[in-house]
Design an enzyme around this catalytic site. Structure first.
Site: not given
Length: 425
Positions: A333, A337, A355, A357
């Protein structure tokens, strides 16, 4: 990695340690009959019988597989042979109608592989001709009959499709519809060929019993054309199962777009063909959910998607959020993004759930620059990338990667541009 992996193929179905071979050489015997009689003046005697001075060809040749008149031969079979004192060797295989079958002679000169699977339940005739320094040809001929179409067939598929343009870190991915037993993987891999232009060193690596991948030693060269082929049609794959069909895929490698993320500076550096084209502020995973350090590639691109982590993180930490410009890096995951809610922290502090960012503007720009297979390296975080969590082929050293091959590694061997097959080589 051999320039042509087909040079290692074995005749269909014969397993290592259980092969049988035979050698047949024809010897020409000439009987000389000498007759005494009267001669006239100046007569040198009777002329020698025709052929009395001819010698057998110095070259010898024998077909070792398939055996002469063999039945139930796998449709994947090639022709193996021995040739002694031969300066030139050719192989011709004819189908039941007498038409020549296209194929390729292996680089070691000991075997020949048809360009595709043979027909089921058909009789073929193989002729191998060896010519020595004396210019005389020795031949060996065998006929054999292929097996009936098997009921149990294994499907072979490619993740990539013909004509696709990929990033320089894209592994070639082939999957099998059934687990391939370990002692059959060398046979399968020997029928898998990669040809690139320009030639580049690389090797196949078994990820699991149902999946094998190929990567070059270094990233693909930008602009390369790549063809990979699996000659699996009729190939024995264990326990009475056979490959369903052959598979050939042609792809092209795009520009060398490479992303490097440094946790220390909280910046992503984007290069194109070795030149920096943009530096982007980022926010990585916070200490409780750190981003993974390692080399990954872009697996998929989703312009709009929804992240739902309630099942993974529970009702207290979980969230359901609309996401823009998402590029997947791991199966677990982790994505690059757009995250407008963290733009104030990007470049300064890590606040994500793992993630990478970036701002909405940078997310949109980056999304338009990348392709599937573009490499991303994250440095300096609290967690190391786990191999297998995504396409982590580049997270392994070359020495580690070659250990996943079922065939011996030959340092320096490169793929070669595709050659046109012919009936005799």
């Amino acid at each position: 990695m051999r320039a042509d992996l087909n040079q290692l193929f074995r005749s269909g179905g014969a397993r290592r340690g259980r092969r049988r071979g035979g050698f047949a050489a024809a010897v020409l015997a000439v009987a000389l009959t000498l007759t005494s009689g009267c001669t006239g003046g100046g007569d040198d005697g009777p002329a020698a019988p025709p052929g009395a001075s001819e010698k057998a060809p110095e070259a010898t040749v024998a077909i070792t597989a398939p055996q002469a008149n063999a039945k139930d031969v796998p449709a994947s079979t090639g022709i193996t042979f021995t040739a002694e004192k031969a300066q030139e060797t050719t192989v011709e295989l004819k189908d039941p109608a007498g038409a020549a079958v296209e194929g390729t002679l292996a680089a070691d000169g000991k075997s020949w592989l048809p360009a595709g699977a043979l027909e089921y339940g058909a009789t073929y005739t193989a002729t191998v001709t060896a010519t020595g320094s004396d210019g005389k040809a020795a031949t060996a001929t065998h006929s054999f009959t292929t097996m009936a179409k098997p009921a149990n067939q294994v499907r072979v598929t490619s993740f990539l499709g013909d004509g696709q343009v990929v990033g320089v870190g894209m592994p070639l991915i082939v999957k099998f519809g059934r687990a391939i037993p370990e002692d059959y993987r060398d046979d399968v891999q020997s029928r898998m060929t990669v040809r690139s232009d320009p030639p580049q060193e690389g090797i196949w690596h078994w990820v699991s019993p149902t999946e094998i991948r190929y990567r070059p030693k270094e990233f693909w060269q930008a602009g390369s054309t790549v063809q990979y082929r699996v000659q699996a049609g009729g190939l024995p794959m264990g326990a009475g199962w056979y490959g369903r069909s052959d598979l050939t895929v042609d792809v092209k490698v795009g520009a060398a777009t490479v992303m490097t993320v440094d946790n220390k500076t909280k910046r992503m550096t984007v290069t194109r063909d070795g030149k920096v084209i943009k530096t982007i502020p980022v926010s990585l995973g916070k200490k409780s959910t750190p981003s993974s350090s390692g080399t990954m590639v872009v697996i998929e691109k989703l312009k709009e998607t929804v992240f739902d982590t309630f099942d993974e993180l529970g009702p207290e930490e979980g969230y359901r959020t609309d996401i823009d410009f998402a590029q997947r890096l791991t199966w677990g995951g982790e994505f690059i993004h757009a995250a407008p809610w963290s733009e104030g922290q990007q470049g300064r502090v890590n606040v994500s759930h793992g993630c990478v960012n970036v701002s909405m503007a940078d997310g949109a720009w980056l999304f338009n620059q990348t392709r599937i297979g573009d490499p991303v390296t994250v440095k300096g975080t609290e967690r190391k990338l786990q191999n297998g969590n995504g396409w982590t082929d580049w997270n392994m050293s070359w020495d580690e990667y070659v250990k996943g091959s079922a065939l011996p590694y030959e340092p320096g061997a490169t793929s070669a541009p595709e050659a046109t097959p012919s009936a005799t080589q």
